[in-house]
Scaffold this motif. Sequence first.
Motif, short mmCIF file in Angstrom:
data_model
loop_
_atom_site.label_atom_id
_atom_site.label_comp_id
_atom_site.label_asym_id
_atom_site.label_seq_id
_atom_site.Cartn_x
_atom_site.Cartn_y
_atom_site.Cartn_z
N ALA A 8 0.85 -1.20 0.00
CA ALA A 8 0.00 0.00 0.00
C ALA A 8 0.89 1.25 0.00
CB ALA A 8 -0.90 0.00 1.22
N TRP A 9 0.41 2.31 -0.63
CA TRP A 9 1.24 3.51 -0.82
C TRP A 9 1.77 4.07 0.51
CZ3 TRP A 9 -0.19 8.10 1.44
CH2 TRP A 9 -1.50 8.18 1.90
N ASN A 10 0.93 4.07 1.55
CA ASN A 10 1.37 4.67 2.82
C ASN A 10 2.52 3.87 3.45
OD1 ASN A 10 -0.83 2.79 3.08
ND2 ASN A 10 -0.82 3.21 5.27
N ASN A 11 2.43 2.54 3.34
CA ASN A 11 3.50 1.71 3.90
C ASN A 11 4.78 1.83 3.09
OD1 ASN A 11 1.99 0.75 6.06
ND2 ASN A 11 1.06 -0.86 4.81
N GLN A 54 5.34 -12.09 9.23
CA GLN A 54 5.20 -11.96 7.78
C GLN A 54 4.27 -10.80 7.49
OE1 GLN A 54 4.77 -15.51 8.73
NE2 GLN A 54 2.93 -14.95 9.83
N LEU A 55 4.46 -10.23 6.29
CA LEU A 55 3.62 -9.13 5.83
C LEU A 55 3.17 -9.46 4.41
CD1 LEU A 55 5.88 -6.22 7.12
CD2 LEU A 55 3.56 -6.72 7.94
N PHE A 56 1.87 -9.34 4.17
CA PHE A 56 1.32 -9.78 2.89
C PHE A 56 1.09 -8.61 1.94
CE2 PHE A 56 0.03 -12.77 6.15
CZ PHE A 56 0.35 -13.99 5.58
N SER A 57 0.96 -8.95 0.67
CA SER A 57 0.46 -8.04 -0.36
C SER A 57 -0.76 -8.75 -0.94
CB SER A 57 1.52 -7.86 -1.46
OG SER A 57 1.84 -9.14 -2.00
N CYS A 72 -10.19 -10.22 -2.87
CA CYS A 72 -9.32 -9.40 -2.04
C CYS A 72 -9.56 -7.94 -2.40
CB CYS A 72 -7.88 -9.81 -2.35
SG CYS A 72 -6.63 -8.83 -1.58
N ALA A 73 -9.83 -7.10 -1.41
CA ALA A 73 -10.07 -5.68 -1.68
C ALA A 73 -9.63 -4.83 -0.49
CB ALA A 73 -11.55 -5.44 -1.96
N SER A 74 -9.22 -3.60 -0.78
CA SER A 74 -8.89 -2.70 0.33
C SER A 74 -10.19 -2.12 0.87
CB SER A 74 -7.96 -1.59 -0.15
OG SER A 74 -8.62 -0.81 -1.12
N LEU A 107 -13.18 12.48 17.47
CA LEU A 107 -13.84 12.58 16.17
C LEU A 107 -13.37 11.44 15.27
CD1 LEU A 107 -15.65 14.68 14.52
CD2 LEU A 107 -13.49 15.45 13.55
N HIS A 108 -14.32 10.71 14.69
CA HIS A 108 -13.95 9.54 13.90
C HIS A 108 -13.86 9.84 12.40
CE1 HIS A 108 -14.45 7.44 17.58
NE2 HIS A 108 -14.21 6.26 17.02
N LEU A 109 -12.78 9.38 11.80
CA LEU A 109 -12.58 9.59 10.37
C LEU A 109 -12.30 8.27 9.68
CD1 LEU A 109 -10.25 12.67 9.73
CD2 LEU A 109 -12.71 12.50 9.40
N PRO A 110 -12.99 7.99 8.56
CA PRO A 110 -12.65 6.77 7.81
C PRO A 110 -11.46 7.03 6.88
CG PRO A 110 -14.63 7.81 6.89
CD PRO A 110 -14.11 8.73 7.97
N MET A 111 -10.51 6.12 6.89
CA MET A 111 -9.36 6.27 6.01
C MET A 111 -8.90 4.92 5.48
SD MET A 111 -6.49 9.01 7.10
CE MET A 111 -6.90 9.57 8.74
N ASN A 112 -8.41 4.95 4.25
CA ASN A 112 -7.83 3.75 3.69
C ASN A 112 -6.35 3.74 4.06
OD1 ASN A 112 -6.70 1.77 2.13
ND2 ASN A 112 -7.92 2.24 0.32
N VAL A 113 -5.98 2.85 4.96
CA VAL A 113 -4.58 2.84 5.42
C VAL A 113 -3.83 1.60 4.95
CG1 VAL A 113 -4.68 4.35 7.41
CG2 VAL A 113 -5.45 2.00 7.63
#
Length: 308
Positions: A208-211, A227-230, A248-250, A286-292
């Motif tokens: 993912a771009w942030n990582n 382990q870390l997956f893609s 599989c979806a983000s 305050l809650h915010l949705p984010m794709n992380v």
Amino acid sequence: MRELIARNCPVCSSGSEQAVPFLDRKIDESRINEFSYASRKEPEYMCYQLVRCTTCDVIYANETPNHETIGRAYHEAAYNSKTEAQDAAGSYLEALKPHFQTLKDRTGVLEIGTGTGVFLQQLKTCGFSDLVGVEPSRAAIEAAEPEIKPVIKEGLFEKKDFSPKSFSFLCCFMTLEHVSEPKQLMAESHSLLKPGGMMAVVVHDWRAWNNRILGAKAPIIDIEHLQLFSAQSIEELFKRTGFTDVRCASFKNRYSLAYWNRLFPTPAPLKRLIHRLLEALRIDNLHLPMNVGNLMVIGRAPAAEDLT
Ligand SMILES: [Zn+2]
């Protein structure tokens, strides 16, 4: 934790000849404490020697502590993330709801790494019954609500504790990175599903771009992660362990600003300052949705009619 065992790729079993260096081992023994194996702590950026498998794209520690040592570390770990666990469970449920329509029945649910069982509680409201959770951390179970505590089994997941083909739905969120044998966990999970049953897994996506931007300072770089997956490697794991119809979806995680601040790779003093500012402005909750960069992956045990 000092005694390490060498291992091959935990997804496709390729050896060191198929592995390229990813990140050097970085462990400061003096900084390991009861929170090192607790979920949602402040990032410490410690890790075992990490390599990338060029065959299946998983990042993995090619030397790890043994299964029992890891289990003990989680058993003794502290627990301090009830609010975040609740937020995460809500996000998972939203992402899963459309898939639940396709289940033949909602009887028999197993969650591996259930924590306080908060996701099981939410499943109940969607009509699921016969729920059970497995969790090694005693502190997490102690923090569970009285109504759900009795269905949580203390310990590591073991196939022999359950009847084959007895569950409609199995799930394992943010846990697959932590186990020394993810392939075994998935294969055993598959054997516990009824024909047509569904398994859902949430993992971090190292691609993912942030990582990728944060690199060695990404919160996924952690002593707990073996382990870390893609997308490629997690789909490969599902397929290799017998699952069909793999998707599989983000998705978006909904967390408070205070928690996002904790995750962000800012120096500790600045982090505290921002936290005080958020509190002063009364927006810390305050809650915010984010794709992380988390992936929701779903697979099925073949339905009876597909097997004939
Ligand atoms: Zn591999």
